[in-house]
Structures are given as C-alpha cells and as structure tokens.
Design an enzyme around this catalytic site. Structure first.
Site, PDB file in Angstrom:
ATOM      1  N   CYS A   1       0.832  -1.209   0.000  1.00 12.04           N
ATOM      2  CA  CYS A   1       0.000   0.000   0.000  1.00 12.04           C
ATOM      3  C   CYS A   1       0.865   1.256   0.000  1.00 12.04           C
ATOM      4  O   CYS A   1       0.350   2.368   0.059  1.00 12.04           O
ATOM      5  CB  CYS A   1      -0.903   0.036   1.227  1.00 12.04           C
ATOM      6  SG  CYS A   1      -2.168  -1.215   1.179  1.00 12.04           S
ATOM      7  N   ILE A   2       2.161   1.067   0.017  1.00 12.06           N
ATOM      8  CA  ILE A   2       3.062   2.223   0.099  1.00 12.06           C
ATOM      9  C   ILE A   2       3.861   2.343  -1.192  1.00 12.06           C
ATOM     10  O   ILE A   2       4.509   1.421  -1.602  1.00 12.06           O
ATOM     11  CB  ILE A   2       4.045   2.069   1.289  1.00 12.06           C
ATOM     12  CG1 ILE A   2       3.277   1.986   2.595  1.00 12.06           C
ATOM     13  CG2 ILE A   2       5.034   3.206   1.321  1.00 12.06           C
ATOM     14  CD1 ILE A   2       2.694   3.289   3.060  1.00 12.06           C
TER      15      ILE A   2
END
Lengths: 177, 105
Positions: B104-105
């Site tokens: 998610c990063i």
C-alpha cells in the site's frame, strides 16, 4: 392597450453524459478529513490518501482539530498510541494508565512499522506532497490551538476554512477520520 | 482471464489488464501496454523504472511497491508521478508485465 408578442425561446440544450464512458479512476477525487492526532489515527488517513494517488485518484487532505498535530513541525515526530480508553489494546484501562505504558506502546508500534518498511509519519507526509496530494490545515483549529503557518511542516499547501474545503471537495468522495 | 493482443502478440491478461504470465512480456509488449493505458511512448527514464521493477520482482518474487521503487531504482517519487501520471503504483507494474503490487506504500 398594447399587444404583447409572445416570443418563443428555444429550450436550452441538455447535455447528456454517460457515466459508463468514464474510465474507472478517471476524474475520481477523494477528500480525507484527519481530525485525530494519535499515531494509530494518523496512519489510516495518510495511507488511504497515498493509495489513492498511487492508483491515479486525486487526493486532498484536510487536517483539523487534533489532526493538526500530524502536520505540525513540533509534534509530527511525537505522535503517540493511546493506551487509556482504547479497548483494542486489550489491557485494563488502569494498567494502560501506568507511567511509561503509552511510550512503550508507541515504541512497539513504531518498531513494527519499521519492520514492515512503512515510512514514519513525517516521510509519509513528504511522499504525499511529492505525489501531488493537496494538504490543507483548518483555519479554525489553527486559531483554536494558537498555531501559525510557521508552526506547520513545509508540505502544507494552505490554511483554509471549512467552507473553502467544501469548495475544493465538490463532487469528491469524502472520508472522515 | 482474457487474451489481449499487444504488439501483434496474444498475451493473457486479468480483468484489470495485468499480464497473467510475466514471461510473455517483451519490450514491444511494454510499449503497447504503455500506449494502451495512457502512459504514452516510453522514455529512457521509464525504462530505468521498468528494468528495476522486473529485476526486483525476479529477486523478491513480488512486484515492488512505489516507495520501494523510489528508494532503490534511482527515480524519485516526483519523477515517478510525472512518468505515470495516471497512477504509478499500478502502471509501473502493469507496463513491466508484473502483477498488481500488494504493497500500500
């Protein structure tokens, strides 16, 4: 007596747009209101905004009330995990209130984040800025906490009012945290 | 699963347009995916990102997330967004013939 001539005006043309013709991520815009200043409430908003930008969705962040701590220079590196009044800690409230508990829980969470290679809050705000996300601070909260623009991290675009926020958020999906 | 024709070659893609088998990827397929997904003609800097993504995925067994790309490829976050304005998180992997990243990063 005068006679009035009735002039027929043509009906305005109605433009019909098809929602199905729009690409999934095209024109999507998400606005996230961050109102909490604890470490565990700072991450969700920042991560959601970052995921939006990574997917090509426009992202706007509005920091208000305690959420201002996330973008305040003095506090951005000092956010804590609350151990009192937090049932998800699964420890008795009285134990959570003992001296040192909060800093221990905070250290543990930061360590876990580091192990997973999740950036700290300051870096995440920098990433969001570089990604083109818009970062705003709430005017009323700034006045309430007696902060000036100089107190905020460099990545903040502007201090705006709640009404300004609604102008910027027109047509977007709004998430309140 | 559906079959798409990129650069005159039949390749299997999933419902989001990611290649199912990254071995079917070629430089020509990358150019075709880039044109199809709105990335446009690939520049030298695009290729630097693509080469890193493919090498990293071969090493790690998973498509790199965006922060990993920005930290290790030599192409910074701002540049990644300039190269893939419609979403570098997905598109860097898609053009590289890799699955959608799980980070998610």
């Amino acid at each position: 007596m005068t006679t009035t001539e009735l002039v027929e005006t043509p009906a305005p043309a109605i433009e019909v747009t098809s929602a199905t013709a729009v690409e999934p991520e095209k024109d999507r815009h998400v606005c996230i209101i961050c109102s909490k200043g604890t470490l565990d409430m700072a991450y969700p908003g920042l991560i959601m905004a970052n995921a939006a930008r990574m997917s090509g969705i426009k992202a706007t962040l509005f920091f208000t009330f305690w959420g201002l701590d996330i973008i305040t220079e003095k506090t951005v590196d000092e956010l804590h995990v609350p151990t009192v009044g937090n049932p998800s800690m699964h420890i008795p409230t009285m134990v959570g209130g003992l001296p040192g508990m909060e800093s221990m829980a905070t250290r543990m969470m930061k360590k876990q984040m580091e192990d997973l290679d999740i950036p700290d809050v300051r870096e995440l705000v920098e990433i969001l800025h570089d990604s083109g996300a818009e970062i705003y601070a709430c005017r009323m909260a700034m006045d309430m906490f007696k902060r000036t623009e100089d107190d905020l991290v460099d990545q903040v675009d502007e201090v705006i009012t709640a009404m300004d926020f609604y102008d910027k958020a027109a047509g977007s999906e709004v998430i309140f945290i | 699963m559906t079959t798409a024709v990129f650069a005159g070659v039949d390749v299997e893609v999933n419902e989001e347009g990611f290649l199912v088998n990254s071995d079917e990827w070629t430089a020509d397929v990358a150019e075709a995916i880039a044109a199809d997904s709105g990335v446009g003609p690939l520049t030298e800097l695009h290729w630097k990102v693509i080469t890193f993504c493919r090498e990293d995925a071969a090493r790690e067994g998973t498509a790199p997330g965006l922060r990993r790309i920005s930290k290790l490829s030599g192409v910074g976050m701002k540049d990644l967004y300039a190269l893939f304005p419609k979403g570098p998180g997905k598109l860097a992997a898609m053009v590289s013939g890799l699955p959608k990243p799980q980070s998610c990063i």
